[in-house]
Design a protein around this motif. Structure first.
Motif, PDB file in Angstrom:
ATOM      1  N   GLN A  85       0.819  -1.056   0.197  1.00  0.00           N
ATOM      2  CA  GLN A  85      -0.119   0.078  -0.035  1.00  0.00           C
ATOM      3  C   GLN A  85       0.811   1.131   0.043  1.00  0.00           C
ATOM      4  OE1 GLN A  85      -2.320  -0.806   3.585  1.00  0.00           O
ATOM      5  NE2 GLN A  85      -4.047  -1.515   2.215  1.00  0.00           N
ATOM      6  N   ARG A  86       1.756   1.188   0.989  1.00  0.00           N
ATOM      7  CA  ARG A  86       2.805   2.371   0.756  1.00  0.00           C
ATOM      8  C   ARG A  86       3.462   2.693  -0.564  1.00  0.00           C
ATOM      9  NH1 ARG A  86       8.223   3.360   1.947  1.00  0.00           N
ATOM     10  NH2 ARG A  86       8.924   5.235   3.057  1.00  0.00           N
ATOM     11  N   HIS A  87       4.031   1.382  -1.289  1.00  0.00           N
ATOM     12  CA  HIS A  87       4.544   1.649  -2.440  1.00  0.00           C
ATOM     13  C   HIS A  87       3.707   2.141  -3.384  1.00  0.00           C
ATOM     14  CE1 HIS A  87       7.219   0.691  -5.928  1.00  0.00           C
ATOM     15  NE2 HIS A  87       6.151  -0.127  -6.253  1.00  0.00           N
ATOM     16  N   VAL A  88       2.528   1.649  -3.416  1.00  0.00           N
ATOM     17  CA  VAL A  88       1.312   2.001  -4.547  1.00  0.00           C
ATOM     18  C   VAL A  88       0.963   3.409  -4.481  1.00  0.00           C
ATOM     19  CG1 VAL A  88      -1.108   1.636  -5.190  1.00  0.00           C
ATOM     20  CG2 VAL A  88       0.539  -0.243  -5.166  1.00  0.00           C
ATOM     21  N   ALA A  89       0.994   4.025  -3.046  1.00  0.00           N
ATOM     22  CA  ALA A  89       0.582   5.424  -2.744  1.00  0.00           C
ATOM     23  C   ALA A  89       1.825   6.135  -3.450  1.00  0.00           C
ATOM     24  CB  ALA A  89       0.533   5.554  -1.423  1.00  0.00           C
ATOM     25  N   ILE A  90       2.919   5.767  -3.391  1.00  0.00           N
ATOM     26  CA  ILE A  90       4.120   6.486  -3.789  1.00  0.00           C
ATOM     27  C   ILE A  90       4.152   6.542  -5.276  1.00  0.00           C
ATOM     28  CG2 ILE A  90       6.740   6.540  -3.883  1.00  0.00           C
ATOM     29  CD1 ILE A  90       6.653   5.442  -1.021  1.00  0.00           C
ATOM     30  N   THR A 105      -1.157   2.813 -13.844  1.00  0.00           N
ATOM     31  CA  THR A 105      -1.234   2.020 -12.678  1.00  0.00           C
ATOM     32  C   THR A 105       0.239   1.319 -12.671  1.00  0.00           C
ATOM     33  OG1 THR A 105      -2.031  -0.252 -13.841  1.00  0.00           O
ATOM     34  CG2 THR A 105      -3.680   1.523 -12.981  1.00  0.00           C
ATOM     35  N   PRO A 106       0.481   0.492 -11.399  1.00  0.00           N
ATOM     36  CA  PRO A 106       1.792  -0.383 -11.467  1.00  0.00           C
ATOM     37  C   PRO A 106       1.687  -1.396 -12.345  1.00  0.00           C
ATOM     38  CG  PRO A 106       1.103   0.473  -9.225  1.00  0.00           C
ATOM     39  CD  PRO A 106      -0.046   0.881 -10.035  1.00  0.00           C
ATOM     40  N   PRO A 107       0.349  -2.280 -12.544  1.00  0.00           N
ATOM     41  CA  PRO A 107       0.517  -3.342 -13.629  1.00  0.00           C
ATOM     42  C   PRO A 107       0.781  -2.654 -15.044  1.00  0.00           C
ATOM     43  CG  PRO A 107      -1.251  -3.521 -11.935  1.00  0.00           C
ATOM     44  CD  PRO A 107      -0.853  -2.256 -11.629  1.00  0.00           C
ATOM     45  N   GLN A 108       0.274  -1.653 -15.270  1.00  0.00           N
ATOM     46  CA  GLN A 108       0.287  -0.905 -16.583  1.00  0.00           C
ATOM     47  C   GLN A 108       1.962  -0.593 -16.746  1.00  0.00           C
ATOM     48  OE1 GLN A 108      -2.255   2.063 -16.614  1.00  0.00           O
ATOM     49  NE2 GLN A 108      -4.002   0.934 -17.372  1.00  0.00           N
ATOM     50  N   PHE A 109       2.190  -0.234 -15.764  1.00  0.00           N
ATOM     51  CA  PHE A 109       3.742   0.204 -15.886  1.00  0.00           C
ATOM     52  C   PHE A 109       4.702  -0.858 -16.276  1.00  0.00           C
ATOM     53  CE2 PHE A 109       8.195   0.759 -14.294  1.00  0.00           C
ATOM     54  CZ  PHE A 109       8.580   1.912 -15.287  1.00  0.00           C
ATOM     55  N   ASP A 169      13.219   6.260  -8.618  1.00  0.00           N
ATOM     56  CA  ASP A 169      12.753   7.097  -7.694  1.00  0.00           C
ATOM     57  C   ASP A 169      11.963   6.536  -6.671  1.00  0.00           C
ATOM     58  OD1 ASP A 169      14.637   9.185  -8.694  1.00  0.00           O
ATOM     59  OD2 ASP A 169      13.191  10.425  -9.238  1.00  0.00           O
ATOM     60  N   ILE A 170      10.895   5.769  -7.412  1.00  0.00           N
ATOM     61  CA  ILE A 170       9.672   5.115  -6.502  1.00  0.00           C
ATOM     62  C   ILE A 170      10.231   4.117  -5.660  1.00  0.00           C
ATOM     63  CG2 ILE A 170       7.664   3.958  -6.648  1.00  0.00           C
ATOM     64  CD1 ILE A 170       6.962   5.461  -9.115  1.00  0.00           C
ATOM     65  N   THR A 171      11.127   3.209  -6.222  1.00  0.00           N
ATOM     66  CA  THR A 171      11.870   2.066  -5.330  1.00  0.00           C
ATOM     67  C   THR A 171      12.419   2.911  -4.465  1.00  0.00           C
ATOM     68  OG1 THR A 171      11.934   0.731  -7.383  1.00  0.00           O
ATOM     69  CG2 THR A 171      13.484   0.644  -5.721  1.00  0.00           C
ATOM     70  N   ALA A 172      13.417   3.927  -4.822  1.00  0.00           N
ATOM     71  CA  ALA A 172      14.238   4.364  -3.667  1.00  0.00           C
ATOM     72  C   ALA A 172      13.444   4.937  -2.391  1.00  0.00           C
ATOM     73  CB  ALA A 172      15.158   5.474  -4.180  1.00  0.00           C
ATOM     74  N   GLU A 173      12.194   5.603  -2.859  1.00  0.00           N
ATOM     75  CA  GLU A 173      11.464   6.145  -1.628  1.00  0.00           C
ATOM     76  C   GLU A 173      10.889   5.195  -1.034  1.00  0.00           C
ATOM     77  OE1 GLU A 173       7.924   9.487  -1.051  1.00  0.00           O
ATOM     78  OE2 GLU A 173       9.012   9.666  -2.971  1.00  0.00           O
TER      79      GLU A 173
END
Length: 153
Positions: free
Chosen positions: A36-41, A50-54, A128-132
Motif C-alpha cells: 500500500q505504501r509503495h502504491v501510494a508513492i 497503474t503499477p501493472p500497466q507500467f 525514484d519510487i523504489t528508492a523512496e
C-alpha cells in the motif's frame, strides 16, 4: 490466553497479548502494508498509469514483442488481468496487438513509438519510487529485503 473474550480483545487492542495470533506480525499483513505504501508513492509520482500497466510497458521494453500470455507470465499476471491491462494500454496508443504469423490464435504485443517514449520517460521516476519505498532501510537492509522476498516470490 486466559480470561474472557473481552479481556483477550482488550489485550490485543493494547498490542500486548501474552500469546497467540498477532495480525500485525503476519507476513501477509506486513506485505500488504508495504505494498500500500509503495502504491501510494507510485500514484503520487506516476499518476496516469497503474503499477501493472507500467510493469507491462517496462517488460515489453526489455523483451520486445511477445505474446500476450507470455507477457502475463513475465510480469506475474493471470491471463484475464493482463488482457485488461493490455486493452487499456492499447486504447491509449502505447501498445499494438497483432496476430502471430503462424499461430493466428496467439496475440502478439509490442510497444508503439509513444509507448517506448513513455517507458523511457518513466523509468527514472520508477527508480525514484523504489528508492523512496526503501528509504526507511539502509542500503544493506534494502538489498537483504529484496533478496529474501525473491526467495519466497
Amino acid at each position: 490466553m486466559t480470561g474472557t473474550t473481552g479481556e483477550r480483545n482488550l489485550r490485543l487492542v493494547e498490542d500486548d497479548p501474552p500469546e497467540g495470533y498477532r495480525l500485525q506480525e503476519q507476513v501477509g499483513f506486513v506485505l500488504r502494508k508495504a505494498h500500500q505504501r509503495h502504491v501510494a508513492i507510485f500514484a503520487e509520482k506516476i499518476g496516469d498509469l497503474t503499477p501493472p500497466q507500467f510493469a507491462a510497458l517496462a517488460k515489453l521494453a526489455d523483451v520486445g514483442e511477445t505474446s500476450q500470455n507470455q507477457l502475463g507470465s513475465l510480469i506475474a499476471m493471470d491471463a484475464a488481468t493482463v488482457k485488461g491491462v493490455i486493452d487499456r494500454l492499447k486504447s491509449r496508443g502505447l501498445v499494438t496487438l497483432t496476430r502471430h504469423d503462424v499461430d493466428r490464435r496467439r496475440l502478439m504485443v509490442s510497444l508503439t513509438a509513444e509507448g517506448r517514449e513513455t517507458v523511457e520517460r518513466l523509468v527514472p521516476l520508477a527508480e525514484d519510487i523504489t528508492a523512496e519505498t526503501l528509504r526507511p532501510l539502509s542500503p544493506k537492509e534494502a538489498a537483504t529485503l529484496l533478496r529474501l522476498l525473491s526467495r519466497i516470490a
